[in-house]
Design a protein around this motif. Structure first.
Motif, short mmCIF file in Angstrom:
data_model
loop_
_atom_site.label_atom_id
_atom_site.label_comp_id
_atom_site.label_asym_id
_atom_site.label_seq_id
_atom_site.Cartn_x
_atom_site.Cartn_y
_atom_site.Cartn_z
N ASN A 38 8.88 14.63 15.64
CA ASN A 38 9.22 13.23 15.85
C ASN A 38 8.01 12.32 15.67
OD1 ASN A 38 7.91 14.17 18.16
ND2 ASN A 38 9.02 12.77 19.52
N VAL A 39 7.05 12.78 14.85
CA VAL A 39 5.83 12.01 14.58
C VAL A 39 5.72 11.79 13.08
CG1 VAL A 39 3.32 12.00 14.68
CG2 VAL A 39 4.63 12.93 16.59
N GLU A 40 5.38 10.57 12.71
CA GLU A 40 5.21 10.21 11.31
C GLU A 40 3.89 9.47 11.14
OE1 GLU A 40 7.48 7.50 7.88
OE2 GLU A 40 8.25 7.62 9.93
N PHE A 41 3.15 9.83 10.10
CA PHE A 41 1.91 9.13 9.81
C PHE A 41 2.03 8.43 8.47
CE2 PHE A 41 -0.43 10.43 13.37
CZ PHE A 41 -0.10 11.74 13.67
N VAL A 42 1.65 7.17 8.44
CA VAL A 42 1.85 6.31 7.28
C VAL A 42 0.53 5.66 6.89
CG1 VAL A 42 3.07 4.30 6.38
CG2 VAL A 42 4.20 5.82 8.02
N GLY A 76 -6.06 6.57 13.48
CA GLY A 76 -7.15 7.51 13.27
C GLY A 76 -6.66 8.94 13.15
N PRO A 77 -7.36 9.89 13.79
CA PRO A 77 -6.98 11.30 13.69
C PRO A 77 -5.86 11.71 14.63
CG PRO A 77 -8.98 11.11 14.98
CD PRO A 77 -8.66 9.72 14.49
N GLY A 78 -5.24 10.74 15.30
CA GLY A 78 -4.07 11.04 16.14
C GLY A 78 -4.38 11.37 17.58
N VAL A 79 -5.49 10.88 18.08
CA VAL A 79 -5.91 11.22 19.44
C VAL A 79 -4.91 10.73 20.49
CG1 VAL A 79 -7.73 10.92 21.16
CG2 VAL A 79 -8.33 11.22 18.77
N ASN A 80 -4.30 9.59 20.27
CA ASN A 80 -3.38 9.03 21.26
C ASN A 80 -1.97 9.60 21.17
OD1 ASN A 80 -5.33 7.26 22.30
ND2 ASN A 80 -4.86 5.73 20.74
N VAL A 81 -1.68 10.32 20.09
CA VAL A 81 -0.30 10.77 19.85
C VAL A 81 0.25 11.68 20.94
CG1 VAL A 81 1.17 12.08 18.27
CG2 VAL A 81 -0.45 10.40 17.37
N PRO A 82 -0.51 12.65 21.46
CA PRO A 82 0.07 13.51 22.50
C PRO A 82 0.60 12.72 23.70
CG PRO A 82 -1.93 14.49 21.68
CD PRO A 82 -1.86 13.13 21.07
N ALA A 83 -0.17 11.74 24.17
CA ALA A 83 0.27 10.94 25.31
C ALA A 83 1.46 10.06 24.95
CB ALA A 83 -0.88 10.08 25.83
N LEU A 84 1.48 9.54 23.74
CA LEU A 84 2.60 8.71 23.30
C LEU A 84 3.87 9.55 23.17
CD1 LEU A 84 0.80 6.53 20.60
CD2 LEU A 84 1.56 5.80 22.86
N MET A 113 0.84 -1.18 0.00
CA MET A 113 0.00 0.00 0.00
C MET A 113 0.88 1.24 0.00
SD MET A 113 -3.23 0.79 2.41
CE MET A 113 -4.02 -0.59 1.59
N ALA A 114 0.46 2.27 -0.67
CA ALA A 114 1.31 3.44 -0.83
C ALA A 114 1.63 4.08 0.50
CB ALA A 114 0.60 4.46 -1.73
N GLU A 115 2.87 4.52 0.62
CA GLU A 115 3.28 5.21 1.83
C GLU A 115 2.64 6.59 1.84
OE1 GLU A 115 7.46 5.33 2.07
OE2 GLU A 115 7.70 3.19 1.88
N ASP A 116 2.39 7.13 3.02
CA ASP A 116 1.74 8.41 3.15
C ASP A 116 2.33 9.07 4.38
OD1 ASP A 116 -1.74 9.48 3.30
OD2 ASP A 116 0.09 10.54 2.83
N ARG A 117 3.37 9.84 4.25
CA ARG A 117 4.15 10.31 5.37
C ARG A 117 3.78 11.74 5.74
NH1 ARG A 117 9.99 8.34 3.04
NH2 ARG A 117 9.38 6.20 2.63
N LEU A 170 -5.89 10.11 8.18
CA LEU A 170 -4.50 10.55 8.20
C LEU A 170 -4.37 12.03 7.91
CD1 LEU A 170 -2.84 7.54 6.40
CD2 LEU A 170 -2.57 8.17 8.79
N GLU A 171 -5.23 12.57 7.07
CA GLU A 171 -5.21 14.00 6.80
C GLU A 171 -5.45 14.80 8.07
OE1 GLU A 171 -7.96 14.95 3.74
OE2 GLU A 171 -6.89 13.81 2.19
N ARG A 172 -6.38 14.33 8.87
CA ARG A 172 -6.68 15.03 10.12
C ARG A 172 -5.54 14.86 11.12
NH1 ARG A 172 -11.68 16.90 9.58
NH2 ARG A 172 -11.69 17.67 11.72
#
Length: 263
Positions: free
Chosen positions: A135-139, A93-101, A1-5, A121-123
């Motif tokens: 230091n965050v990457e979305f794929v 999803g929209p990155g809800v867990n990212v701040p805590a991670l 599947m295409a990468e989406d960074r 991923l857009e959100r």
């Protein structure tokens, strides 16, 4: 599947880019379901269609309920992350867990969010850009065929994702090959009657997403959650479990030592 960074981040962790599904164990496991019949909409297509249609609403709802019941905080705590670690979240999803991670791994660590739905991923990417996270990457990738190799991540997180997979045992077993810590949160029916009624209504309302069909949605949720838990038990050295929100959500954490993985 295409990468989406995400833009502007450090070098990508992603090392694979393919559509071929991960091979699954040849022996069956009680509670697993047979694969969909030929010609049916694939699980990936079903998930993409469902979440793309509700991306904006889901983003709002997920953020509004992020701290309810302590589920997300408990998942991050169970990952046992250290500063400098790399954590991968499947179904970010929209990155809800990212701040805590991010807080758990510190600026020296990395957070990689993987999701199959472009609208989600857009959100998530928009959130990262607004906050200046470097230091965050979305794929864009399929959690059933992770676009990373074992040893590149220290921990894996998935919240409310395994309920979507026809064969969660195989999927979670594959995640256990990637990292020493794997934490999975999922719906756990058979708690209180009001909670079960709410879960059943939710699953029926999203019948296409969960591919419940004519089956009892609580039976299906129960079977898939049990299969994911069994995969952790079969692949990790230690497994812990916690219940949240009157027992309707379970969080299972599997851990193995570095020596155990190498040997």
């Amino acid at each position: 599947m295409a990468e989406d960074r995400s833009r502007g981040g450090p070098g990508s962790l992603v090392t694979r880019n393919r559509r071929r599904p991960r091979s699954t164990p040849s022996r069956s496991h009680a509670g697993d379901e047979p694969p969909p019949e030929a010609g049916d909409e694939s699980a990936a297509e079903r998930i993409q269609r469902g979440y793309a249609a509700w991306a904006r609403v889901y983003d709002w709802f997920a953020r509004a309920t992020a701290s309810v019941g302590g589920v997300r905080a408990g998942c991050v705590r169970a990952l046992d992350l250290d500063p400098g670690d790399t954590v991968v979240e499947f179904g970010c999803g929209p990155g809800v867990n990212v701040p805590a991670l991010r807080e758990a791994v510190s600026p020296t660590g990395r957070v990689v969010g993987v999701d199959i739905t472009g609208a989600m991923l857009e959100r998530a990417r928009g959130l990262a850009e607004r906050r200046g996270w470097e230091n965050v990457e979305f794929v864009r990738g399929d959690a059933t065929d992770p676009p990373i190799q074992g040893g590149e991540a220290d921990a894996v997180l998935a919240t409310f994702v395994t309920s979507l997979f026809p064969e969660p045992y195989a999927v979670v077993s594959g995640w256990c090959e990637l990292a020493d810590s794997v934490v999975v949160a999922a719906f756990a029916p058979r708690g209180s009657r009001p909670a079960n009624a709410a879960l059943s209504a939710f699953a029926r309302l999203n019948g296409r997403l969960f591919d419940a069909g004519a089956r009892d949605p609580l039976d299906q949720l129960d079977a898939r959650t049990a299969a994911a838990r069994r995969a952790l038990a079969d692949n990790a050295e230690t497994v812990t479990e916690e219940r949240y929100l009157f027992g309707t959500i379970t969080m299972c954490a599997g851990h193995r030592s570095v020596d155990g993985r190498d040997g």
